[in-house]
Scaffold this active site. Structure first.
Site, short mmCIF file in Angstrom:
data_model
loop_
_atom_site.label_atom_id
_atom_site.label_comp_id
_atom_site.label_asym_id
_atom_site.label_seq_id
_atom_site.Cartn_x
_atom_site.Cartn_y
_atom_site.Cartn_z
N ASN A 255 5.14 -8.24 -12.09
CA ASN A 255 4.88 -8.01 -10.63
C ASN A 255 4.38 -9.42 -10.08
O ASN A 255 4.01 -10.42 -10.70
CB ASN A 255 3.68 -7.05 -10.31
CG ASN A 255 4.29 -5.69 -10.92
OD1 ASN A 255 5.53 -5.34 -11.13
ND2 ASN A 255 3.12 -4.74 -11.12
N ASP B 109 2.65 -9.59 -7.43
CA ASP B 109 1.34 -9.41 -6.74
C ASP B 109 0.19 -9.74 -7.69
O ASP B 109 0.31 -10.10 -8.78
CB ASP B 109 0.97 -7.91 -6.16
CG ASP B 109 1.04 -6.92 -7.40
OD1 ASP B 109 1.65 -6.00 -7.32
OD2 ASP B 109 0.23 -6.99 -8.36
N HIS C 238 7.21 -13.24 -13.42
CA HIS C 238 8.16 -13.39 -12.21
C HIS C 238 7.71 -14.27 -11.20
O HIS C 238 7.99 -14.31 -10.08
CB HIS C 238 8.85 -12.11 -11.92
CG HIS C 238 9.65 -11.60 -12.93
ND1 HIS C 238 9.91 -10.40 -12.74
CD2 HIS C 238 10.29 -12.04 -14.05
CE1 HIS C 238 10.73 -9.93 -13.89
NE2 HIS C 238 10.93 -11.02 -14.61
N CYS D 79 9.16 -34.55 0.20
CA CYS D 79 10.56 -34.78 0.16
C CYS D 79 11.45 -34.22 1.49
O CYS D 79 12.58 -34.60 1.72
CB CYS D 79 11.51 -34.44 -1.01
SG CYS D 79 11.45 -32.61 -1.06
N THR E 209 7.71 0.40 -15.44
CA THR E 209 8.83 -0.56 -15.30
C THR E 209 10.20 0.27 -15.91
O THR E 209 10.05 0.99 -16.96
CB THR E 209 8.74 -1.78 -16.26
OG1 THR E 209 9.85 -2.70 -15.94
CG2 THR E 209 8.23 -1.41 -17.74
N SER E 210 11.23 -0.08 -15.11
CA SER E 210 12.49 0.57 -15.56
C SER E 210 13.00 0.13 -16.63
O SER E 210 13.98 0.49 -17.14
CB SER E 210 13.48 0.66 -14.10
OG SER E 210 13.66 -0.72 -14.06
P1 OAD Z 1 11.57 -0.94 -10.62
O1 OAD Z 1 11.57 -0.52 -9.53
O2 OAD Z 1 13.06 -1.24 -11.50
O3 OAD Z 1 11.01 0.18 -11.61
C1 OAD Z 1 9.88 0.95 -11.11
C2 OAD Z 1 9.40 1.94 -12.22
O4 OAD Z 1 8.09 2.35 -11.83
C3 OAD Z 1 10.18 3.12 -12.27
O5 OAD Z 1 10.63 3.11 -13.89
C4 OAD Z 1 9.68 4.27 -11.56
O6 OAD Z 1 9.98 5.46 -12.31
C5 OAD Z 1 8.22 3.69 -12.09
N1 OAD Z 1 7.25 4.38 -11.16
C6 OAD Z 1 7.47 4.76 -9.82
N2 OAD Z 1 6.07 4.91 -9.44
C7 OAD Z 1 5.21 5.04 -10.48
C8 OAD Z 1 3.71 5.39 -10.44
N3 OAD Z 1 3.09 5.81 -9.22
N4 OAD Z 1 3.11 5.02 -11.56
C9 OAD Z 1 4.02 4.54 -12.82
N5 OAD Z 1 5.06 4.18 -12.58
C10 OAD Z 1 6.00 4.35 -11.64
O7 OAD Z 1 10.58 -2.12 -11.00
P2 OAD Z 1 10.42 -3.19 -12.14
O8 OAD Z 1 10.81 -2.40 -13.44
O9 OAD Z 1 9.03 -3.81 -12.16
O10 OAD Z 1 12.58 -9.08 -10.66
O11 OAD Z 1 11.52 -4.08 -11.90
C11 OAD Z 1 11.65 -5.34 -12.88
C12 OAD Z 1 12.16 -6.58 -11.68
O12 OAD Z 1 13.39 -6.27 -11.14
C13 OAD Z 1 11.05 -6.98 -10.84
O13 OAD Z 1 9.96 -7.72 -11.71
C14 OAD Z 1 12.16 -7.83 -10.01
C15 OAD Z 1 13.20 -6.96 -9.96
O14 OAD Z 1 14.50 -7.63 -9.72
C16 OAD Z 1 12.24 -10.25 -10.15
O15 OAD Z 1 11.81 -10.17 -8.95
C17 OAD Z 1 12.86 -11.57 -10.88
#
Ligand code: OAD
Length: 256
Positions: free
Chosen positions: A105, A107, A122, A160, A198-199
């Protein structure tokens, strides 16, 4: 087996652990009102095309569009506060010498909740840098020192003249070398990895649980859905992290 049984089992694993690493994704901030990326409908990528907004090419093509999108996300984050899930992760520091939070994240809600060891794989959306990194990588720029009309898109680097951009990792970009190095070392060292929200689709973060497991670590996943990480998990706690994590800390504390 009920979630309560699984929570007790996960607490028992944590109680016997010496070295805890936590990997978090956008889901842990969801209950703070911050959209995730891939959740259908309300996820950021459901509304916007990441290739249009979160790549160096997109920024070169349309700097004002990309800059304005990050200004919109920063304005959303200014309203966000840590939720009980962030707070519970910070409370884990009472049970372990170090709790290393490896977050995808951008944030700072983990820090706001009180976590003291946070690795940002990230980047950090509140920081800005010169697009050319003209003074070294990263050339951070404090916008408070620059008089500019931010409605006109990205300000210019005072050194720059290149555009200024958010200090976040875009698609097709390398992660900060020290962050990924520290994260990999933590995954190799830990005996338990807690994977929250995380997904598990974006590398190299997504391979950290596998790295930990190969070293014999136990994997505990917290997510309302099943993910690419779920098959690796010794225990899957199904539900929102803002509900599950406080229950996990409660289970840890009641057995003292
Ligand atoms: P995703 O949006 O891919 O996945 C979010 C995950 O959170 C999913 O598995 C949801 O099921 C889960 N979720 C939803 N609500 C939730 C809750 N209340 N409690 C717990 N889990 C919950 O987000 P990320 O896996 O973080 O990269 O994505 C990884 C990266 O992809 C990000 O950091 C970003 C994006 O491209 C960059 O910006 C480089």
């Amino acid at each position: 087996m009920t979630n309560d049984d699984l929570i007790q089992q996960a607490a028992a694993i944590l109680r016997s652990a010496h070295n805890l690493a936590v990997l978090t994704g956008a889901g842990v901030s969801r209950e703070s009102g911050v959209p995730t990326f891939r959740d259908s409908q309300e996820g950021l990528w459901a509304k916007f095309d990441p290739e249009e907004l979160a790549t160096p090419a997109a920024f070169k093509r349309n700097p004002k569009l990309v800059w304005d999108w990050y200004e919109y996300r920063r304005s959303q984050l200014r309203q966000a506060r840590p939720n009980p899930g962030h707070m519970a992760l910070a409370q884990l520091e009472a049970y372990f010498p170090v709790v290393l939070i490896i977050t995808q994240n951008v944030d700072d809600l983990h820090e706001q909740a009180g976590s003291t060891h946070v690795i940002h794989l990230h980047g950090n959306i509140a920081r800005n840098k010169c697009f050319a990194n003209c003074q070294g990588d990263p050339t951070l720029i404090d916008l408070a020192q620059i008089a500019d009309d931010r409605d006109d898109g990205p300000p210019k680097c005072p050194h720059c003249g290149a555009y200024i951009r958010p200090d976040v990792v875009w698609f097709h970009e390398m992660l900060p070398a020290d962050a990924i190095q520290d994260a990999r070392a933590a995954a190799q060292r830990c005996d338990v990895m807690l994977v929250v929200g995380t997904s598990g689709l974006v590398q190299p973060a997504a391979s950290l649980p596998q790295t930990a497991r190969q070293r014999g670590a136990k994997i505990i996943e917290v997510n309302p859905s099943d993910t690419a990480i779920t098959p690796l998990a010794d225990i899957k706690l199904t539900g929102p992290s803002g509900v599950i994590l406080p229950q996990l800390v409660e289970a840890l504390s009641t057995d003292e």
